[in-house]
Scaffold this motif. Structure first.
Motif, PDB file in Angstrom:
ATOM      1  N   ASN A 211       0.808  -1.222   0.000  1.00  0.00           N
ATOM      2  CA  ASN A 211       0.000   0.000   0.000  1.00  0.00           C
ATOM      3  C   ASN A 211       0.839   1.268   0.000  1.00  0.00           C
ATOM      4  N   GLY A 212       2.165   1.109  -0.026  1.00  0.00           N
ATOM      5  CA  GLY A 212       3.053   2.268  -0.092  1.00  0.00           C
ATOM      6  C   GLY A 212       3.074   3.111   1.157  1.00  0.00           C
ATOM      7  N   ILE A 213       2.925   2.472   2.318  1.00  0.00           N
ATOM      8  CA  ILE A 213       2.967   3.219   3.567  1.00  0.00           C
ATOM      9  C   ILE A 213       4.037   2.608   4.478  1.00  0.00           C
ATOM     10  N   SER A 214       4.341   3.296   5.561  1.00  0.00           N
ATOM     11  CA  SER A 214       5.357   2.798   6.483  1.00  0.00           C
ATOM     12  C   SER A 214       4.813   1.650   7.335  1.00  0.00           C
ATOM     13  N   PHE A 215       5.741   0.910   7.933  1.00  0.00           N
ATOM     14  CA  PHE A 215       5.343  -0.180   8.829  1.00  0.00           C
ATOM     15  C   PHE A 215       4.548   0.374  10.005  1.00  0.00           C
ATOM     16  N   GLU A 216       4.969   1.522  10.535  1.00  0.00           N
ATOM     17  CA  GLU A 216       4.273   2.131  11.668  1.00  0.00           C
ATOM     18  C   GLU A 216       2.830   2.465  11.299  1.00  0.00           C
ATOM     19  N   GLU A 217       2.639   2.993  10.100  1.00  0.00           N
ATOM     20  CA  GLU A 217       1.275   3.296   9.651  1.00  0.00           C
ATOM     21  C   GLU A 217       0.477   2.007   9.469  1.00  0.00           C
ATOM     22  N   GLY A 218       1.156   0.988   8.964  1.00  0.00           N
ATOM     23  CA  GLY A 218       0.504  -0.298   8.789  1.00  0.00           C
ATOM     24  C   GLY A 218       0.033  -0.879  10.110  1.00  0.00           C
ATOM     25  N   MET A 219       0.861  -0.749  11.160  1.00  0.00           N
ATOM     26  CA  MET A 219       0.484  -1.223  12.481  1.00  0.00           C
ATOM     27  C   MET A 219      -0.745  -0.469  12.998  1.00  0.00           C
ATOM     28  N   LYS A 220      -0.753   0.849  12.805  1.00  0.00           N
ATOM     29  CA  LYS A 220      -1.899   1.644  13.248  1.00  0.00           C
ATOM     30  C   LYS A 220      -3.165   1.231  12.510  1.00  0.00           C
ATOM     31  N   ASN A 221      -3.035   0.994  11.205  1.00  0.00           N
ATOM     32  CA  ASN A 221      -4.193   0.593  10.414  1.00  0.00           C
ATOM     33  C   ASN A 221      -4.714  -0.769  10.866  1.00  0.00           C
ATOM     34  N   ALA A 222      -3.777  -1.693  11.135  1.00  0.00           N
ATOM     35  CA  ALA A 222      -4.186  -3.022  11.588  1.00  0.00           C
ATOM     36  C   ALA A 222      -4.945  -2.933  12.905  1.00  0.00           C
ATOM     37  N   ALA A 223      -4.436  -2.122  13.821  1.00  0.00           N
ATOM     38  CA  ALA A 223      -5.094  -1.963  15.124  1.00  0.00           C
ATOM     39  C   ALA A 223      -6.464  -1.306  14.974  1.00  0.00           C
ATOM     40  N   SER A 224      -6.570  -0.357  14.047  1.00  0.00           N
ATOM     41  CA  SER A 224      -7.834   0.361  13.865  1.00  0.00           C
ATOM     42  C   SER A 224      -8.933  -0.529  13.288  1.00  0.00           C
ATOM     43  N   GLU A 225      -8.546  -1.621  12.644  1.00  0.00           N
ATOM     44  CA  GLU A 225      -9.515  -2.559  12.072  1.00  0.00           C
ATOM     45  C   GLU A 225     -10.083  -3.516  13.123  1.00  0.00           C
ATOM     46  N   ILE A 226      -9.490  -3.510  14.308  1.00  0.00           N
ATOM     47  CA  ILE A 226      -9.915  -4.409  15.382  1.00  0.00           C
ATOM     48  C   ILE A 226     -10.826  -3.630  16.330  1.00  0.00           C
ATOM     49  N   PRO A 227     -12.023  -4.124  16.610  1.00  0.00           N
ATOM     50  CA  PRO A 227     -12.938  -3.382  17.488  1.00  0.00           C
ATOM     51  C   PRO A 227     -12.334  -2.973  18.817  1.00  0.00           C
ATOM     52  N   SER A 228     -11.464  -3.820  19.391  1.00  0.00           N
ATOM     53  CA  SER A 228     -10.842  -3.464  20.670  1.00  0.00           C
ATOM     54  C   SER A 228      -9.772  -2.395  20.502  1.00  0.00           C
ATOM     55  N   GLY A 229      -9.345  -2.143  19.275  1.00  0.00           N
ATOM     56  CA  GLY A 229      -8.368  -1.103  18.999  1.00  0.00           C
ATOM     57  C   GLY A 229      -6.920  -1.504  19.171  1.00  0.00           C
TER      58      GLY A 229
END
Length: 266
Positions: A211-229
């Motif tokens: 997706n052309g983003i950083s690993f840190e951004e990827g981690m944030k996105n992954a967490a945001s997809e989880i209801p518990s955050g």
């Protein structure tokens, strides 16, 4: 934080595969704290030695046995089981934590990758379980916990091989559980979603690069997809595995317990 007493698994001997990192590593430490005798195995000798050092800070030598083993080799599987029983007695519990990740689109998936994922996540794990199960049948007791995945309950984009291997684990767990319970042996699985381990990081990293983003951004996105955050921790998965090994889970049979922060709700 562990929620069990040091007596919960007293007099139990548990064999843990894939103990050199992540969930297997934390499970080994927790079970020792719960009073279990543990045999730990993996392919990375250096990490095994580090785990042994940590375990022996919490337990005596009579409580811990460490042996490197390649589960792909029949003689090493059989030797592992034999030596574990020789050192620590009857294996009353088995945690199948060994496994690998991987993400390939169907058009890019090659036979070598497919074989590697299916063999380690399913075939070799099943064959090791068979060796332990035969011993359990002699005693008519035992508990087996397989590490499946949320991907074993629903497909994932780019995860055909991995999801297929984990679907196989779930199906095998349910089928074997029906046979095993006739002999007083319980078989269950845990199905984590994203767990804060190297395997998850690698998957998130691949997705971020695509997706052309950083690993840190990827981690944030992954967490945001989880209801518990947030991602689950290895310790949280270890707690669930430990529970399934205890007598408190005595009538839980053939289940696949999700540890996903609510991911399956979306």
């Amino acid at each position: 934080m562990p929620i069990f007493s040091t007596e919960a698994l007293r007099d139990k001997h548990v064999l843990i595969t894939g103990a050199t990192g992540g969930i297997g590593y934390e499970t080994a430490k927790l079970l020792v704290k719960m009073g279990a005798r543990v045999t730990v195995t993996g392919r990375n000798q250096e990490k095994l030695e580090q785990l042994e050092k940590e375990l022996l800070q919490m337990a005596s030598k009579e409580q811990v046995f460490v042996q490197r083993a390649d589960l792909a080799k029949q003689e090493e599987r059989e030797n592992l089981v034999g030596q574990a029983e020789k050192q620590l007695g009857f294996i009353s519990g088995l945690v199948n934590s060994a496994g690998i990740g991987g993400g390939n689109l169907v058009e890019e998936l090659d036979e070598e990758t497919l074989d590697r994922v299916m063999n380690l996540n399913f075939k070799y794990t099943l064959l090791l379980t068979q060796a332990v199960y035969r011993k359990m049948l002699e005693k008519q007791e035992g508990a087996i916990v397989n590490l499946a995945s949320l991907s074993g309950l629903r497909g994932t984009h780019g995860g055909t091989a991995y999801a297929a291997s984990k679907f196989a684990v779930v199906g095998w767990t349910q089928s074997m559980a029906l046979e095993a319970i006739e002999h007083g042996i319980r078989v269950n699985a845990v199905c984590p979603g994203y767990v804060d381990t190297e395997m998850a990081w690698n998957g998130i990293r691949r997705r971020a690069e695509k997706n052309g983003i950083s690993f840190e951004e990827g981690m944030k996105n992954a967490a945001s997809e989880i209801p518990s955050g947030r991602l689950s921790t290895p310790e949280e998965v270890a707690n669930t595995i430990a529970f399934l090994l205890t007598d408190a889970a005595g009538n839980i049979v053939g289940e696949s317990l999700k540890i996903s922060g609510g991911s399956v709700m979306r």
